[in-house]
Design a protein around this motif. Structure first.
Motif, PDB file in Angstrom:
ATOM      1  N   GLN A 406     -15.133  69.571 -67.959  1.00  0.00           N
ATOM      2  CA  GLN A 406     -14.584  68.445 -67.209  1.00  0.00           C
ATOM      3  C   GLN A 406     -13.519  68.866 -66.206  1.00  0.00           C
ATOM      4  N   ARG A 407     -13.002  70.097 -66.357  1.00  0.00           N
ATOM      5  CA  ARG A 407     -11.998  70.569 -65.409  1.00  0.00           C
ATOM      6  C   ARG A 407     -12.621  71.178 -64.162  1.00  0.00           C
ATOM      7  N   VAL A 408     -13.836  71.676 -64.272  1.00  0.00           N
ATOM      8  CA  VAL A 408     -14.460  72.371 -63.149  1.00  0.00           C
ATOM      9  C   VAL A 408     -15.080  71.338 -62.221  1.00  0.00           C
ATOM     10  N   THR A 409     -14.236  70.553 -61.598  1.00  0.00           N
ATOM     11  CA  THR A 409     -14.663  69.574 -60.607  1.00  0.00           C
ATOM     12  C   THR A 409     -13.724  69.676 -59.408  1.00  0.00           C
ATOM     13  N   LYS A 410     -14.229  69.300 -58.282  1.00  0.00           N
ATOM     14  CA  LYS A 410     -13.435  69.371 -57.067  1.00  0.00           C
ATOM     15  C   LYS A 410     -12.227  68.446 -57.136  1.00  0.00           C
ATOM     16  N   THR A 411     -12.411  67.246 -57.710  1.00  0.00           N
ATOM     17  CA  THR A 411     -11.320  66.280 -57.794  1.00  0.00           C
ATOM     18  C   THR A 411     -10.196  66.792 -58.682  1.00  0.00           C
ATOM     19  N   PHE A 412     -10.555  67.350 -59.849  1.00  0.00           N
ATOM     20  CA  PHE A 412      -9.539  67.830 -60.777  1.00  0.00           C
ATOM     21  C   PHE A 412      -8.781  69.015 -60.190  1.00  0.00           C
ATOM     22  N   ILE A 413      -9.496  69.961 -59.578  1.00  0.00           N
ATOM     23  CA  ILE A 413      -8.833  71.148 -59.026  1.00  0.00           C
ATOM     24  C   ILE A 413      -7.874  70.753 -57.911  1.00  0.00           C
ATOM     25  N   GLU A 414      -8.305  69.839 -57.029  1.00  0.00           N
ATOM     26  CA  GLU A 414      -7.420  69.429 -55.935  1.00  0.00           C
ATOM     27  C   GLU A 414      -6.215  68.662 -56.461  1.00  0.00           C
TER      28      GLU A 414
END
Length: 509
Positions: A406-414
């Motif tokens: 669930q962390r490997v998403t563009k929204t979470f990283i940004e």
């Protein structure tokens, strides 16, 4: 020498020779007794012919002359057979490390020049430490001849010294113990004059070990750099500017570029300012573009190879660890992720995370190529958001190393990057503290969700209380019918009476 057609390499083309050394008596003996049995007498004669194009007492360049001089000096016919013969002899010298040949194209003209850069032969001790050259010489002259040849180049120690166990004491004086320099007076005129008369092409110096460096020397860059380029005068300044050369090497190491790639990048417009300063951000931008293009072509080759049923072996990029630059104390150690368990211990992993460029650190978490969207996302974080490399590596550990999808998403990283920028996380230590704090917050939320200690969420209200004069109710309070159960069952007579009343009401309706 790679010649596609003999008409590309004729006696009419002009050539020049470059060398930055002078041969000693020992070097001539090495060429005649070691190299000549391997390449032949014609190739050895070609080497000495090219060597003497520059005066014996000088180093540098020879005059431009037609290659007809080489054909006539070697007794070769000026036809296709002679051209092929000369190219083959030059190829032998290139194969054993005595020559580097280059074809130079003059812009705006069809004229082609050939450059022959001579390399100094190896010393006897270096040659016999080179395994493939020694084995090739053995195949040419035999094992016992190689042994006898090596003995001819070395004078043994006297028996009296060899048998005695002597204590050795170094009694040599250093320069600063005997001489003194007047360092308080700076002679600017002398420095300027030395810079002006310095040769544009320098001898290849030993690589200076530096952290996160590709090990590209100035000579490797200037050798491939176009002579008529507008940036050549700025590139020549790298010879005396170790800091800028270190920056170039860092970019090459970060994006896995070689000397030829860096020469092309330094020839681009906008890499140097009008005063000759190296524009580091622009260099990184163009290096990143070249890196993406190379990755795209590599992916296309991999797909084509898989379709054809051939899978070429992949180089182990994980084995190329960056040199140590900054140490990591034990209090700032992060655990090794499951993806890298068994490949390194905790101190090694934290040293990599602290010192390695994010492009190489990111590759360690993927068995093959890094997904393109992840590569582009971290490229923007590096180039646009200007996060330090060590902080980006900690971010990679937090997002990818925890192995939570669930962390490997563009929204979470940004979101994490934005939080880091707001909190001014600009060092490795601050990033480690931030990651640990986020881990404690997530663990506390998880425990509260499991135990229910947080209590029920408060009911949402759409207006203030009736008695609140400051804020009126937006919607009327609607009474809710509550379900009430007495726990008593109805008798059969009561059920019949209810059915009768329902029928009467239905009939009236």
């Amino acid at each position: 020498m790679r010649i596609d057609h003999v008409h590309q390499y004729t006696e009419h083309h002009r050539f020049y020779t470059f060398r930055d050394f002078s041969l000693s008596v020992l070097d001539f003996k090495v060429i005649s007794q070691i190299y000549q049995p391997m390449v032949g007498a014609v190739a050895a004669g070609l080497y000495q012919l090219l060597y003497h194009q520059v005066p014996e007492s000088r180093t540098g360049y020879s005059q431009l002359e037609p290659q007809r001089k080489l054909f006539l000096s070697l007794g070769l016919e000026m036809n296709d057979t002679g051209r092929r013969k000369l190219a083959d002899e030059a190829s032998k010298l290139e194969a054993v490390g005595l020559l580097q040949s280059s074809r130079l194209h003059i812009p705006g003209s069809e004229d082609v020049l050939y450059e022959y850069e001579l390399l100094q032969p190896l010393s006897p001790s270096e040659f016999f430490l080179n395994q493939h050259l020694t084995l090739f010489l053995r195949d040419k002259i035999g094992k016992y001849a190689v042994i006898a040849l090596r003995e001819q180049f070395y004078s043994p120690e006297p028996d009296e010294l060899a048998e005695a166990e002597l204590g050795k004491e170094n009694i040599s004086l250093r320069f600063d113990e005997l001489f003194r320099l007047n360092a308080h007076v700076i002679d600017g005129e002398l420095e300027q004059a030395l810079t002006e008369v310095a040769p544009a092409r320098q001898a290849a110096m030993p690589a200076i070990p530096a952290a996160a460096s590709a090990g590209i020397r100035y000579g490797e860059i200037i050798m491939r750099f176009p002579r008529n380029s507008a940036n050549r005068q700025f590139v020549e300044r790298l010879r005396s500017d170790e800091d800028k050369l270190a920056m170039v090497n860092y970019v090459a190491y970060k994006y896995e570029l070689n000397a030829a790639d860096m020469s092309r990048l330094l020839d681009e417009d906008g890499i140097f300012s009008s005063s000759g300063s190296l524009m580091f951000d622009e260099l990184q931008q163009k290096a990143s573009q070249m890196y993406r293009q190379d990755r795209k072509r590599e992916e296309e080759r991999r797909v084509a190879a898989s379709r054809s049923g051939y899978a070429p072996g992949q180089g182990e990029a994980a084995g190329q660890d960056a040199p140590e630059e900054h140490g990591v104390t034990e209090e700032f150690h992060l655990p090794v992720p499951e993806q890298l368990s068994g490949r390194c211990d905790i101190p090694q992993y934290n040293m990599l995370m602290r010192n390695e460029p994010y492009t190489r650190f990111l590759q360690r978490f993927f068995p093959g190529a890094v997904p393109e969207w992840i590569d582009r996302l971290f490229e923007r974080i590096d180039l646009s958001y200007k996060l330090p490399g060590a902080v980006i590596n900690v971010l990679i550990h937090y997002v990818i190393g925890t192995n939570e999808s669930q962390r490997v998403t563009k929204t979470f990283i940004e979101a994490v990057v934005s939080n880091m920028l707001v909190k001014q996380i600009d060092t490795y230590e601050k990033a480690v503290v931030y990651v640990r704090e986020q881990g404690r917050i997530e663990l506390r939320k998880k425990q509260e969700a499991e135990t229910g200690s947080a209590g029920p969420a408060p009911a949402r209200t759409y207006g203030g209380a009736r008695g609140n004069g400051n804020r009126g109710s937006r919607k009327p309070a609607i009474p809710i019918v509550e379900k009430r159960t007495t726990g008593q069952k109805l008798s059969q007579e009561e059920l019949e009476e209810i059915r009768r009343l329902a029928k009467e009401l239905d009939g009236q309706g």
